[in-house]
Design an enzyme around this catalytic site. Structure first.
Site, PDB file in Angstrom:
ATOM      1  CG  HIS A  61      38.662  55.063  85.426  1.00 44.46           C
ATOM      2  ND1 HIS A  61      37.699  55.135  86.403  1.00 44.46           N
ATOM      3  CD2 HIS A  61      37.978  54.981  84.251  1.00 44.46           C
ATOM      4  CE1 HIS A  61      36.501  55.092  85.849  1.00 44.46           C
ATOM      5  NE2 HIS A  61      36.648  55.008  84.536  1.00 44.46           N
ATOM      6  CD  GLU A  62      39.094  55.528  80.675  1.00 48.04           C
ATOM      7  OE1 GLU A  62      38.600  54.524  80.116  1.00 48.04           O
ATOM      8  OE2 GLU A  62      38.399  56.467  81.103  1.00 48.04           O
ATOM      9  CG  HIS A 112      36.673  51.065  81.645  1.00 47.67           C
ATOM     10  ND1 HIS A 112      35.484  50.633  82.184  1.00 47.67           N
ATOM     11  CD2 HIS A 112      36.696  52.413  81.828  1.00 47.67           C
ATOM     12  CE1 HIS A 112      34.816  51.668  82.673  1.00 47.67           C
ATOM     13  NE2 HIS A 112      35.534  52.758  82.475  1.00 47.67           N
ATOM     14  CG  HIS A 129      34.872  44.942  83.481  1.00 47.15           C
ATOM     15  ND1 HIS A 129      33.895  45.871  83.745  1.00 47.15           N
ATOM     16  CD2 HIS A 129      34.291  43.734  83.716  1.00 47.15           C
ATOM     17  CE1 HIS A 129      32.791  45.262  84.131  1.00 47.15           C
ATOM     18  NE2 HIS A 129      33.000  43.966  84.116  1.00 47.15           N
ATOM     19  CD  GLU A 156      32.799  54.560  83.462  1.00 50.75           C
ATOM     20  OE1 GLU A 156      33.951  54.559  83.926  1.00 50.75           O
ATOM     21  OE2 GLU A 156      32.544  54.737  82.260  1.00 50.75           O
ATOM     22  CE1 TYR A 167      32.078  57.996  84.027  1.00 59.08           C
ATOM     23  CE2 TYR A 167      30.174  59.060  83.037  1.00 59.08           C
ATOM     24  CZ  TYR A 167      31.383  58.404  82.910  1.00 59.08           C
ATOM     25  OH  TYR A 167      31.885  58.153  81.668  1.00 59.08           O
TER      26      TYR A 167
END
Length: 647
Positions: free
Chosen positions: A441-442, A445, A448, A470, A581
């Protein structure tokens, strides 16, 4: 420390000089590039310098640096807000807008968002009202910084004997520090806290640790948050909004607070039966485990009996699963997945002096060798460091060009900060499956941000609507559940074997385990956030949250809890925005449908994802990015299935 203060002074002086030059351009000579685009670049230059100082406040191992950066951040917040209220700059933008030049695409959007930002700052109001709005913004910025720093600086622990660690694996125990009496110290840091709450058999010690964790942030943060909520309500009223939620959602996908309220209410009603059933299940297990037919589930029991029920129901051993996820193997496999999907290569750069010896620096290149960007990884816990997992943008990618010139693209830079257990000799840092999701997930980011091709810095990377930001990284969590990608993410720490197919199937079958609880917990915090920013409250904030949790979760929090003092999202950014979220999961689940059915490592689908979702930032409306990638209108079918409400 004087260097940090001097840097802050230089940032302010530089922006003043640049804004002065922008204001002096005659009205008839104004163009999009020398006014609107130039203002975006000026503000980005100051913001980039500010972000680096703020970042050091979150990661520096030196307390004196963290304190000096906090003071600099306070000064910069005040002064940069003051500069943003320069009426001469506003007049310059209006002069350009009055020319009526027809704009398209990112340029049209940038002018619209710039003018909207001025309206949201009160530039359409009387001078004295605008001054109130400005002073309110300064106070909120300062309090938000203090709120976050109080959480980062909060330290506490419990001391336990070896017998009181029953249920925890040797690898966990080996990583604990000990006091001068030989007792083991279990801190509030994620690598200590979560495994202890899930696996420690000693209920009284679980309670002691949970109680200490519930007081993170301290009484001071309750006072700060109450003042922040008050200031936000005053700001919304001054600007003519119904409440803070309407103010915050105006420039997000939701557009209005009513849409958020309806979304949260619908999910709450759908999740209630799931939560009730799950609570009955873990209560029955506790009664069986303890032999007490009247036993009830307490706040310090939920994680423990949830884990026990999962292992029993799905014939799973969490510790055995972790053996296939040593951190180094997960990182290497994740790199291979992202490189394959997105058409890039990562190369570690050595010999650069960074803020800590554990930090790793990488460059990102396209497969043709062209430089794209840089990223860093700061993965292990240490005192005073940001205590969760997050991606920080340090340089925003953008096209830097002069009037009439082609210019060059400024490569973006980001850093992933986390608190995974550090590998040591004899202990390879075995990750839980949940932490593998967090890593994906992180790092999503990071991708992205560093793969952006947006021309303007304010539209760059993950500078998207807060209720979409997110979604791209949320979607990438799915790679922790697919056979094909798990072959790359796993490598048994002793045998080197990949995770067996039957173990993957058990994981997949257990994916919806306690999904009602997990969804409702997130909903509880979102509803609390929405409630305090839309309704007047006469009770202390900790009681508002306590009552919300009891109503929705069915389990009372710790009687000594100071939550939401440790609810970092409420300090700024996610205020009246925590709903995002869940909101964005609608789009994340729908986007993932393009990768299903054997396409999780398909470079063609990955290329489309990179071009539509990652590269464009917010240069287009977020809903149009999703439409472009999917080739159709998005829907919530996949999302409802993902939280057990499909069919």
């Amino acid at each position: 420390m004087a260097d940090i203060a001097a840097m802050a002074t230089k940032i302010i002086a530089t922006e003043k000089t640049q804004l002065s030059a922008l204001k002096q351009i005659p009205a008839a000579q104004r163009t999009f590039q020398n006014t609107v685009a130039a203002l975006d670049l000026i503000q980005n230059e100051a913001q980039t310098a500010f972000l680096k100082i703020d970042f050091l406040m979150n990661v520096s191992p030196l307390p004196e640096v963290r304190e000096a950066t906090k003071e600099a951040v306070d000064v910069l917040n005040r002064e940069l807000i003051e500069l943003s209220y320069d009426e001469g700059v506003y007049r310059a933008v209006k002069e350009y807008a009055a020319l009526g030049e027809v704009l398209q695409g990112p340029e049209k959007k940038l002018l619209e968002t710039t003018m909207r930002a001025y309206r949201r700052m009160g530039f359409d109001l009387l001078s004295e009202v605008r001054t109130e709005v400005k002073e309110n913004a300064k106070k909120r910025a300062e309090l938000g910084t203090e709120f976050g720093k109080n959480i980062n600086d909060w330290k506490d622990h419990i001391a336990v004997t070896r017998d009181e660690l029953a249920g925890l694996p040797d690898s966990y125990i080996a990583g604990l520090c000990r006091d001068d009496k030989g007792k083991y110290l279990v801190t509030l840091e994620y690598p200590d806290f979560v495994p202890f709450m899930e696996s420690a058999q000693n209920a009284s010690k679980r309670q002691e640790l949970a109680d200490k964790n519930s007081r993170k942030g301290g009484e001071e943060n309750l006072t700060i948050l109450a003042e922040l909520v008050k200031l936000r309500a005053e700001n919304a009223k001054l600007l003519g909004y119904k409440d803070h939620a309407d103010y915050k959602t105006e420039d997000r996908m939701a557009k209005r607070g009513q849409a958020v309220g309806e979304f949260l209410s619908g999910l709450r009603d759908g999740a209630r039966p799931l939560v009730a059933k799950e609570l009955l299940d873990i209560t029955a297990l506790k009664r069986e485990d303890t032999g007490d037919k009247e036993a009830e589930i307490h706040y310090y029991d939920v994680a423990y009996y949830s884990r026990m029920l999962k292992e029993k129901r799905y014939d799973m051993d969490e510790q055995k699963i972790k053996e296939y996820f040593p951190l180094a193997a997960v990182k290497n496999g994740m790199f291979e997945i992202y490189q394959t999907l997105l058409g890039v290569t990562f190369t570690r750069l050595e010999g650069y002096k960074l803020w800590h010896e554990d930090v790793e620096l990488y460059e990102v290149r396209n497969t043709d060798g062209a430089l794209v960007s840089y990223f860093m990884l700061d993965l292990y816990p240490r005192e005073g460091k940001y205590s969760h997992a997050a991606a920080f943008n340090l340089v925003n990618g953008h096209l830097h060009k002069t009037e009439g010139g082609e210019g060059a693209y400024v490569p973006p830079v980001a850093c992933m900060v986390a608190n995974f257990p550090k590998p040591i000799e004899g202990n390879p840092s075995l990750m839980s499956h949940y932490n593998v999701e967090v890593f994906l997930h992180e790092f999503g980011h990071v991708m992205h941000h560093v793969l952006t091709q947006a021309a303007y810095p304010s539209q760059s990377g993950f500078a998207t609507a807060w209720d979409f930001v997110e979604a791209p990284s949320q979607m990438l969590e799915n790679w922790a559940w697919e056979h094909e990608s798990l072959k790359l993410l796993t490598k048994h720490h002793e045998t080197g074997e990949v995770i067996p197919a039957d173990m993957v199937e058990k994981l997949r079958k257990a994916r919806l385990h306690m999904i009602g609880h997990d969804t409702m917990r997130q909903l509880s915090f979102a509803i609390f956030d929405f409630k305090i920013h839309t309704e007047p409250f006469g009770t202390p904030l900790k009681e508002v949250l306590r009552n919300t949790l009891i109503d929705l979760m069915g389990v009372a929090p710790s009687p000594v809890s100071l939550q939401p003092a440790g609810f970092g999202h409420m300090g700024g950014g996610y205020d009246a925005g925590y709903y995002g979220y869940l909101w964005l999961r609608v789009y994340a689940a729908d986007m993932y449908t393009r990768f299903r059915d054997g396409k999780v490592l398909d470079p063609e689908v990955g290329k489309a994802y990179r071009q539509w979702i990652l590269e464009k930032g917010s240069s287009m409306e977020e809903i149009d990015l999703v439409r472009g990638f999917l080739g159709r209108e998005p829907n919530n079918k996949a999302f409802l299935e993902s939280i057990g409400l499909g069919g």
